[in-house]
Write a protein that holds these residues in place. Sequence first.
Motif, PDB file in Angstrom:
ATOM      1  N   MET A  49       0.579  -1.202  -0.102  1.00 37.61           N
ATOM      2  CA  MET A  49       0.058   0.073   0.050  1.00 37.61           C
ATOM      3  C   MET A  49       0.780   1.312  -0.079  1.00 37.61           C
ATOM      4  O   MET A  49       0.558   2.242  -0.722  1.00 37.61           O
ATOM      5  N   ARG A  50       1.914   1.304   0.835  1.00 41.90           N
ATOM      6  CA  ARG A  50       2.857   2.374   0.831  1.00 41.90           C
ATOM      7  C   ARG A  50       3.614   2.936  -0.376  1.00 41.90           C
ATOM      8  O   ARG A  50       3.965   3.724  -0.693  1.00 41.90           O
ATOM      9  N   HIS A  51       3.745   1.588  -1.360  1.00 42.54           N
ATOM     10  CA  HIS A  51       4.306   1.758  -2.345  1.00 42.54           C
ATOM     11  C   HIS A  51       3.603   2.101  -3.802  1.00 42.54           C
ATOM     12  O   HIS A  51       3.886   2.525  -4.810  1.00 42.54           O
ATOM     13  N   ALA A  52       2.298   2.184  -3.323  1.00 46.43           N
ATOM     14  CA  ALA A  52       1.046   2.358  -4.306  1.00 46.43           C
ATOM     15  C   ALA A  52       1.399   3.693  -4.871  1.00 46.43           C
ATOM     16  O   ALA A  52       1.180   3.926  -6.294  1.00 46.43           O
ATOM     17  N   PRO A  53       1.819   4.824  -4.299  1.00 51.75           N
ATOM     18  CA  PRO A  53       1.984   6.163  -5.028  1.00 51.75           C
ATOM     19  C   PRO A  53       2.993   6.033  -5.993  1.00 51.75           C
ATOM     20  O   PRO A  53       3.306   6.872  -6.777  1.00 51.75           O
ATOM     21  N   PHE A  54       3.946   5.025  -6.156  1.00 49.52           N
ATOM     22  CA  PHE A  54       5.012   5.113  -6.927  1.00 49.52           C
ATOM     23  C   PHE A  54       4.948   3.989  -7.897  1.00 49.52           C
ATOM     24  O   PHE A  54       4.699   3.091  -7.728  1.00 49.52           O
ATOM     25  N   LYS A  55       5.668   4.056  -9.272  1.00 49.77           N
ATOM     26  CA  LYS A  55       5.426   3.355 -10.240  1.00 49.77           C
ATOM     27  C   LYS A  55       6.485   2.336 -10.154  1.00 49.77           C
ATOM     28  O   LYS A  55       7.904   2.656 -10.466  1.00 49.77           O
ATOM     29  N   VAL A  56       6.218   1.251  -9.771  1.00 49.08           N
ATOM     30  CA  VAL A  56       7.588   0.188  -9.369  1.00 49.08           C
ATOM     31  C   VAL A  56       7.275  -0.728 -10.708  1.00 49.08           C
ATOM     32  O   VAL A  56       6.340  -1.586 -10.410  1.00 49.08           O
ATOM     33  N   ASP A  57       7.923  -0.451 -11.520  1.00 47.55           N
ATOM     34  CA  ASP A  57       7.942  -1.534 -12.658  1.00 47.55           C
ATOM     35  C   ASP A  57       9.172  -2.250 -12.614  1.00 47.55           C
ATOM     36  O   ASP A  57      10.033  -2.367 -11.688  1.00 47.55           O
ATOM     37  N   ARG A  58       9.420  -3.211 -13.718  1.00 47.23           N
ATOM     38  CA  ARG A  58      10.495  -4.122 -13.613  1.00 47.23           C
ATOM     39  C   ARG A  58      11.904  -3.279 -13.563  1.00 47.23           C
ATOM     40  O   ARG A  58      12.629  -3.691 -12.915  1.00 47.23           O
ATOM     41  N   ALA A  59      11.970  -2.023 -14.417  1.00 44.05           N
ATOM     42  CA  ALA A  59      13.150  -1.358 -14.467  1.00 44.05           C
ATOM     43  C   ALA A  59      13.413  -0.889 -12.957  1.00 44.05           C
ATOM     44  O   ALA A  59      14.575  -0.862 -12.648  1.00 44.05           O
ATOM     45  N   ALA A  60      12.448  -0.231 -12.218  1.00 49.09           N
ATOM     46  CA  ALA A  60      12.667  -0.049 -10.771  1.00 49.09           C
ATOM     47  C   ALA A  60      13.134  -0.880 -10.086  1.00 49.09           C
ATOM     48  O   ALA A  60      14.128  -0.733  -9.144  1.00 49.09           O
ATOM     49  N   HIS A  61      12.289  -2.234 -10.270  1.00 50.48           N
ATOM     50  CA  HIS A  61      12.760  -3.443  -9.378  1.00 50.48           C
ATOM     51  C   HIS A  61      14.222  -3.670  -9.402  1.00 50.48           C
ATOM     52  O   HIS A  61      14.824  -3.917  -8.627  1.00 50.48           O
TER      53      HIS A  61
END
Length: 133
Positions: free
Chosen positions: A82-94
Amino acid sequence: MDQIKRGTLQTQTFYERVGGEPTFRRLVHRFYEGVAADPLLRPMYPEEDLGPAEERLTLFLMQYWGGPRTYSEGRGHPRLRMRHAPFKVDRAAHDAWLRHMRDAVDELALDAESEEELWGYLVYAAESMINTP
Ligand code: HEM
């Protein structure tokens, strides 16, 4: 390692086994040095100063591995997805996040078993944080 104390079997936590708070501080400090220089990750962090974010992740990991519950005393239940929902965590960020963690874990020079346990968790947790295809 187990030890007998006052008649009870006390199992040492992972937190204690790897050296407690200083180890987690070193890990996350090194990680955030990577983030600070990362063109993809750095803009994702809302605050100019990465210090508070470094503190939150440090306290979270200390708590997760059996150390003091300071994280939840200040922040409540982690609810990390939930706390990461505001951020675009895609494969590249991962991939970038894990790359900096890998460097940080390597620098701790833990025993092989502890390193594997820590790394296995980080890989699993990072995968579960992806929220953008
Ligand atoms: C997969 C890639 C990830 C990205 C791109 C990412 C990014 C972020 C960002 C931008 C923040 C906000 C910074 C702040 O204000 O604290 C944050 C917070 C946080 N992240 Fe991540 N994160 C990732 C994975 C993870 C993983 C795997 C964990 C746990 C093992 C984690 C634990 C945390 C914690 C504890 C916070 C602070 C939560 C709070 O109390 O507000 N993150 N992350």
